[in-house]
Motif scaffolding. Structure first.
Motif, PDB file in Angstrom:
ATOM      1  N   ALA A 127       0.576   5.398  -2.811  1.00  0.00           N
ATOM      2  CA  ALA A 127       0.904   5.918  -1.481  1.00  0.00           C
ATOM      3  C   ALA A 127       2.368   5.666  -1.155  1.00  0.00           C
ATOM      4  O   ALA A 127       3.062   6.547  -0.633  1.00  0.00           O
ATOM      5  N   SER A 128       2.845   4.479  -1.489  1.00  0.00           N
ATOM      6  CA  SER A 128       4.235   4.135  -1.221  1.00  0.00           C
ATOM      7  C   SER A 128       5.190   5.058  -1.983  1.00  0.00           C
ATOM      8  O   SER A 128       6.135   5.610  -1.403  1.00  0.00           O
ATOM      9  N   LEU A 129       4.941   5.235  -3.275  1.00  0.00           N
ATOM     10  CA  LEU A 129       5.824   6.068  -4.092  1.00  0.00           C
ATOM     11  C   LEU A 129       5.783   7.539  -3.668  1.00  0.00           C
ATOM     12  O   LEU A 129       6.821   8.199  -3.577  1.00  0.00           O
ATOM     13  N   GLU A 130       4.573   8.056  -3.405  1.00  0.00           N
ATOM     14  CA  GLU A 130       4.471   9.459  -2.997  1.00  0.00           C
ATOM     15  C   GLU A 130       5.140   9.704  -1.653  1.00  0.00           C
ATOM     16  O   GLU A 130       5.820  10.710  -1.456  1.00  0.00           O
ATOM     17  N   ARG A 131       4.958   8.778  -0.712  1.00  0.00           N
ATOM     18  CA  ARG A 131       5.593   8.936   0.602  1.00  0.00           C
ATOM     19  C   ARG A 131       7.118   8.847   0.471  1.00  0.00           C
ATOM     20  O   ARG A 131       7.841   9.556   1.167  1.00  0.00           O
ATOM     21  N   GLN A 132       7.603   8.006  -0.427  1.00  0.00           N
ATOM     22  CA  GLN A 132       9.047   7.901  -0.639  1.00  0.00           C
ATOM     23  C   GLN A 132       9.586   9.214  -1.212  1.00  0.00           C
ATOM     24  O   GLN A 132      10.623   9.716  -0.770  1.00  0.00           O
ATOM     25  N   LEU A 133       8.883   9.785  -2.181  1.00  0.00           N
ATOM     26  CA  LEU A 133       9.318  11.049  -2.783  1.00  0.00           C
ATOM     27  C   LEU A 133       9.286  12.200  -1.779  1.00  0.00           C
ATOM     28  O   LEU A 133      10.094  13.116  -1.846  1.00  0.00           O
ATOM     29  N   GLU A 134       8.333  12.142  -0.843  1.00  0.00           N
ATOM     30  CA  GLU A 134       8.226  13.188   0.181  1.00  0.00           C
ATOM     31  C   GLU A 134       9.205  12.985   1.328  1.00  0.00           C
ATOM     32  O   GLU A 134       9.283  13.810   2.231  1.00  0.00           O
ATOM     33  N   GLY A 135       9.940  11.868   1.318  1.00  0.00           N
ATOM     34  CA  GLY A 135      10.931  11.617   2.362  1.00  0.00           C
ATOM     35  C   GLY A 135      10.334  11.119   3.664  1.00  0.00           C
ATOM     36  O   GLY A 135      10.960  11.243   4.714  1.00  0.00           O
ATOM     37  N   GLU A 136       9.140  10.552   3.608  1.00  0.00           N
ATOM     38  CA  GLU A 136       8.504  10.017   4.818  1.00  0.00           C
ATOM     39  C   GLU A 136       9.290   8.816   5.325  1.00  0.00           C
ATOM     40  O   GLU A 136       9.878   8.056   4.547  1.00  0.00           O
ATOM     41  N   GLU A 137       9.268   8.621   6.641  1.00  0.00           N
ATOM     42  CA  GLU A 137       9.998   7.498   7.239  1.00  0.00           C
ATOM     43  C   GLU A 137       9.346   6.171   6.856  1.00  0.00           C
ATOM     44  O   GLU A 137      10.027   5.206   6.531  1.00  0.00           O
ATOM     45  N   ILE A 138       8.029   6.113   6.913  1.00  0.00           N
ATOM     46  CA  ILE A 138       7.312   4.897   6.535  1.00  0.00           C
ATOM     47  C   ILE A 138       6.797   5.094   5.125  1.00  0.00           C
ATOM     48  O   ILE A 138       5.893   5.893   4.887  1.00  0.00           O
ATOM     49  N   PHE A 139       7.401   4.365   4.170  1.00  0.00           N
ATOM     50  CA  PHE A 139       6.963   4.527   2.789  1.00  0.00           C
ATOM     51  C   PHE A 139       6.847   3.215   2.027  1.00  0.00           C
ATOM     52  O   PHE A 139       6.144   3.152   1.036  1.00  0.00           O
ATOM     53  N   SER A 140       7.509   2.161   2.473  1.00  0.00           N
ATOM     54  CA  SER A 140       7.455   0.908   1.703  1.00  0.00           C
ATOM     55  C   SER A 140       6.066   0.283   1.829  1.00  0.00           C
ATOM     56  O   SER A 140       5.358   0.489   2.810  1.00  0.00           O
ATOM     57  N   GLN A 141       5.690  -0.479   0.819  1.00  0.00           N
ATOM     58  CA  GLN A 141       4.390  -1.142   0.859  1.00  0.00           C
ATOM     59  C   GLN A 141       4.292  -2.048   2.083  1.00  0.00           C
ATOM     60  O   GLN A 141       3.257  -2.097   2.743  1.00  0.00           O
ATOM     61  N   GLN A 142       5.366  -2.728   2.404  1.00  0.00           N
ATOM     62  CA  GLN A 142       5.378  -3.603   3.576  1.00  0.00           C
ATOM     63  C   GLN A 142       5.103  -2.811   4.848  1.00  0.00           C
ATOM     64  O   GLN A 142       4.277  -3.192   5.662  1.00  0.00           O
ATOM     65  N   ASP A 143       5.812  -1.687   5.032  1.00  0.00           N
ATOM     66  CA  ASP A 143       5.620  -0.874   6.238  1.00  0.00           C
ATOM     67  C   ASP A 143       4.211  -0.300   6.304  1.00  0.00           C
ATOM     68  O   ASP A 143       3.618  -0.224   7.388  1.00  0.00           O
ATOM     69  N   LEU A 144       3.681   0.126   5.156  1.00  0.00           N
ATOM     70  CA  LEU A 144       2.328   0.681   5.139  1.00  0.00           C
ATOM     71  C   LEU A 144       1.294  -0.376   5.523  1.00  0.00           C
ATOM     72  O   LEU A 144       0.388  -0.107   6.329  1.00  0.00           O
ATOM     73  N   VAL A 145       1.425  -1.574   4.989  1.00  0.00           N
ATOM     74  CA  VAL A 145       0.479  -2.639   5.320  1.00  0.00           C
ATOM     75  C   VAL A 145       0.606  -3.028   6.786  1.00  0.00           C
ATOM     76  O   VAL A 145      -0.391  -3.199   7.487  1.00  0.00           O
ATOM     77  N   GLU A 146       1.843  -3.153   7.284  1.00  0.00           N
ATOM     78  CA  GLU A 146       2.042  -3.489   8.697  1.00  0.00           C
ATOM     79  C   GLU A 146       1.429  -2.435   9.611  1.00  0.00           C
ATOM     80  O   GLU A 146       0.770  -2.762  10.591  1.00  0.00           O
ATOM     81  N   SER A 147       1.643  -1.155   9.295  1.00  0.00           N
ATOM     82  CA  SER A 147       1.117  -0.095  10.161  1.00  0.00           C
ATOM     83  C   SER A 147      -0.411  -0.037  10.122  1.00  0.00           C
ATOM     84  O   SER A 147      -1.034   0.403  11.081  1.00  0.00           O
ATOM     85  N   ALA A 148      -1.022  -0.487   9.038  1.00  0.00           N
ATOM     86  CA  ALA A 148      -2.475  -0.519   8.958  1.00  0.00           C
ATOM     87  C   ALA A 148      -3.040  -1.759   9.662  1.00  0.00           C
ATOM     88  O   ALA A 148      -4.082  -1.687  10.317  1.00  0.00           O
ATOM     89  N   LEU A 149      -2.369  -2.894   9.546  1.00  0.00           N
ATOM     90  CA  LEU A 149      -2.876  -4.134  10.127  1.00  0.00           C
ATOM     91  C   LEU A 149      -2.657  -4.236  11.629  1.00  0.00           C
ATOM     92  O   LEU A 149      -3.486  -4.808  12.332  1.00  0.00           O
ATOM     93  N   GLU A 150      -1.557  -3.719  12.118  1.00  0.00           N
ATOM     94  CA  GLU A 150      -1.213  -3.904  13.524  1.00  0.00           C
ATOM     95  C   GLU A 150      -2.295  -3.404  14.482  1.00  0.00           C
ATOM     96  O   GLU A 150      -2.696  -4.144  15.384  1.00  0.00           O
ATOM     97  N   PRO A 151      -2.812  -2.169  14.335  1.00  0.00           N
ATOM     98  CA  PRO A 151      -3.867  -1.728  15.266  1.00  0.00           C
ATOM     99  C   PRO A 151      -5.117  -2.606  15.207  1.00  0.00           C
ATOM    100  O   PRO A 151      -5.715  -2.915  16.237  1.00  0.00           O
TER     101      PRO A 151
END
Length: 126
Positions: A93-117
């Motif tokens: 997910a991290s690599l594909e989002r980075q290739l697609e130019g998504e703003e949130i793509f790092s593993q850290q950002d993905l985990v934070e965005s999933a855990l916070e809610p």
């Protein structure tokens, strides 16, 4: 030639022509006015309720807590172990989002965005 090891505290106090507080602020990447100050905490009262709670019942009855008055500066390293399929999916997910130019793509950002809610819903984060 072996050098003598010394603690960071002793090294801070030995910097010439600079106050120890300024050196400490530099090392910890804090501004002098931003340093967290611990507020006095009231003494805790002993719990009178000795009933054991199950995980399910404790989630519903958990009181909402206020956040700590001390706020850490920067990021705190946390290590977790994941099943291989979850770790692989996170990496993909991290690599594909980075290739697609998504703003949130790092593993850290993905985990934070999933855990916070989830942490908010459970009352651990305000």
């Amino acid at each position: 030639m072996a050098q003598e090891r010394r603690s960071l505290t002793s090294a801070i106090s030995q910097v010439p022509n600079v106050a120890a507080d300024q050196v400490r602020a530099f090392v910890t990447q804090e501004q002098a006015s931003e340093r967290p100050v611990a507020a006095p905490t009231p003494p805790k009262q002993a719990k009178q309720d000795t009933k054991s709670h199950t995980l399910e019942s404790s989630n519903k009855s958990r009181p909402k807590r206020k956040g700590s008055r001390l706020q850490p500066v920067g990021l705190i390293p946390v290590t977790v172990r994941l099943r291989p399929e979850i770790a692989g999916a996170l990496k993909r997910a991290s690599l594909e989002r980075q290739l697609e130019g998504e703003e949130i793509f790092s593993q850290q950002d993905l985990v934070e965005s999933a855990l916070e809610p989830w942490l908010r819903d459970e009352g651990f984060l305000s």
